[in-house]
Design an enzyme around this catalytic site. Structure first.
Site, PDB file in Angstrom:
ATOM      1  N   ASP A  10       0.860  -1.187   0.000  1.00 12.41           N
ATOM      2  CA  ASP A  10       0.000   0.000   0.000  1.00 12.41           C
ATOM      3  C   ASP A  10       0.895   1.234   0.000  1.00 12.41           C
ATOM      4  O   ASP A  10       1.698   1.433   0.911  1.00 12.41           O
ATOM      5  CB  ASP A  10      -0.877  -0.055   1.265  1.00 12.41           C
ATOM      6  CG  ASP A  10      -1.947   1.030   1.282  1.00 12.41           C
ATOM      7  OD1 ASP A  10      -2.043   1.791   0.305  1.00 12.41           O
ATOM      8  OD2 ASP A  10      -2.660   1.109   2.295  1.00 12.41           O
ATOM      9  N   ASP A 100      -3.579   2.246  -5.624  1.00 12.72           N
ATOM     10  CA  ASP A 100      -2.292   2.247  -4.915  1.00 12.72           C
ATOM     11  C   ASP A 100      -2.146   1.078  -3.948  1.00 12.72           C
ATOM     12  O   ASP A 100      -1.343   1.144  -3.021  1.00 12.72           O
ATOM     13  CB  ASP A 100      -2.104   3.567  -4.161  1.00 12.72           C
ATOM     14  CG  ASP A 100      -2.950   3.625  -2.902  1.00 12.72           C
ATOM     15  OD1 ASP A 100      -4.082   3.125  -2.925  1.00 12.72           O
ATOM     16  OD2 ASP A 100      -2.471   4.159  -1.892  1.00 12.72           O
ATOM     17  N   GLU A 101      -2.883   0.017  -4.160  1.00  8.35           N
ATOM     18  CA  GLU A 101      -2.931  -1.027  -3.154  1.00  8.35           C
ATOM     19  C   GLU A 101      -3.194  -2.381  -3.810  1.00  8.35           C
ATOM     20  O   GLU A 101      -4.065  -2.486  -4.669  1.00  8.35           O
ATOM     21  CB  GLU A 101      -4.100  -0.672  -2.219  1.00  8.35           C
ATOM     22  CG  GLU A 101      -4.109  -1.327  -0.900  1.00  8.35           C
ATOM     23  CD  GLU A 101      -5.404  -0.992  -0.157  1.00  8.35           C
ATOM     24  OE1 GLU A 101      -5.818  -1.819   0.634  1.00  8.35           O
ATOM     25  OE2 GLU A 101      -6.002   0.084  -0.404  1.00  8.35           O
TER      26      GLU A 101
END
Ligand SMILES: [Mg+2]
Length: 410
Positions: A10, A100-101
């Site tokens: 993350d 983003d993860e």
């Protein structure tokens, strides 16, 4: 055998971090991205209690000198793509959760890249070097635990929880780390003297059920006992095909590497042709003697299964990497094709110029003819009788150049 092979990665304060990358004057300052509501904020702003999802007005009350920037600009997608290309270079089993993860199952990559801890470190340093962004990683045997570990690891950290250590890690943490414990549930649990995840585990399930209702209680009880059987799910199977060579001899120049690149590409492309697949994205990974590595991807306007077309794209990227990192010894090279679809490749001719892929070259047709004759020979005489194109012209044959090949992602 169980390992800490489920990773959750993350990026730290993604939108804010990208805003800082694009305007370095913001570095080190309390800053929030968003309009009306805070989308993301720097750790300097977090120190004042500013949080994502908070109204900007409230954030300004907490931190009067907060700098607020509009979140509508920004090369978020480009940064995200670069990061996911790095994730994909360590395992094909990547489950994207957001921009983003992601979860990654790296259990199949341990023989290539080392322990989950090694892979977590490598991903973090690749992301830092290639994008300038910090990514926190949790590596544990289970998805929910890895997600918790990456949150505990923030900012800019790595937490590895090996099999057998799960409860020791989990039980001292506040209940709010569990999925399904929002502010309301947290308050209800705290009022009953339940503060840590260990407190939930120690509470009789009947008591939990009467407090929270059956479904919610069962869910939290299972997590508190480290029960979460969900596998990492990719949208499609076999999203990419790749081949790599570890080099025993120290190799520095493009001339030395191109034959290896061609051989790897040929293995990937011929497998695509056998399986009637074609791909749009070509990724190369170059690992240097200091164990650092560089990943580059190009997405073509049309899908292809032609060895020669992929070689052209991959060679351009390799040339740029070697220009960027002169005099580095290359110890490993890999080529991957992704964005794979079944069926005939788009019959579009294309060539490559210095900056991108553009239409209009008749080369594709030549490549096709060459591939068909190579494939036909292989079919008759076996995979090892022939190597591709200029490998033959340069007198190189398979596995006589001090290389060992490992095929991955079958
Ligand atoms: Mg994030």
């Amino acid at each position: 055998m169980q390992t800490a092979g489920i990773l959750h990665a993350d990026l730290d304060a993604f939108y804010a971090a990208v805003a800082v990358k694009e305007n370095p004057a913001l570095a080190g300052k309390p800053m929030a991205v968003g309009a009306g509501v805070v989308l993301s904020c720097t750790y300097e702003a977090r120190a004042y209690g500013v949080r994502g999802g908070m109204p900007v007005r409230e954030a300004r009350t907490l931190c009067p000198h907060l700098i607020v920037v509009d979140g509508t600009f920004g090369a978020y997608t480009q940064y995200s793509k670069a990061v996911f290309a790095i994730f994909g270079s360590y395992t094909p089993v990547v489950e994207r959760l957001s921009i983003d993860e992601a979860f990654m199952d790296v259990t199949g990559s341990i023989h290539l890249f080392g322990t989950p801890a090694d892979i977590g470190r490598a991903i973090r340093s690749d992301v830092k070097r290639e994008t300038g962004l910090a990514v926190s990683v949790g590596a544990t045997p289970r998805k929910f635990l890895s997600k918790i570990a990456s949150q505990v690891a923030k900012p800019d950290g790595l937490i590895v929880v090996n099999p057998g250590e799960e409860l020791e890690f989990l039980h001292p943490l506040p209940v709010s780390y569990l999925w399904g414990v929002g502010p309301v549930t947290k308050r209800r649990l705290n009022d009953l003297g339940i503060h840590t995840i260990g407190d939930i585990a120690a509470t009789p399930q009947d008591a939990m059920t009467s407090m929270l209702g059956s479904a919610h209680a069962t869910h939290l009880y299972a997590l508190a006992h480290n029960l979460d059987p969900r596998p990492v799910e990719t949208r499609r199977k076999a999203k990419s095909l790749s081949a790599q060579s570890a080099m025993r001899a120290k190799i520095r120049t493009l001339d030395e590497l191109v034959p290896v690149l061609k051989r790897l590409t040929d293995r990937v492309a011929s497998r695509m042709r056998v399986k009637n697949l074609s791909a749009r994205t070509v990724t190369i990974k170059v690992r240097f003697g200091d164990l650092s590595s560089i990943t580059r991807s190009t997405t073509m306007p049309a899908s292809t299964d032609a060895t020669g077309a992929i070689v052209v794209v991959a060679t351009k990227m390799l040339e740029r990497v070697l220009t960027e990192f002169p005099n580095h010894e290359t110890t490993l090279l890999s080529v991957a094709a992704s964005g794979i679809a079944a069926g005939e490749p788009t019959q579009l001719a294309f060539g490559v110029d210095d900056d991108d892929v553009s239409g209009g070259s008749p080369r594709e047709l030549e490549y096709e003819a060459l591939d068909q004759s190579v494939d036909a020979l292989r079919k008759r005489f076996g995979a090892d009788v022939i190597t591709h194109g200029s490998d033959l012209l340069s007198g190189r044959t398979k596995n006589t150049d001090g290389l060992s090949d490992i095929m991955t992602n079958d």
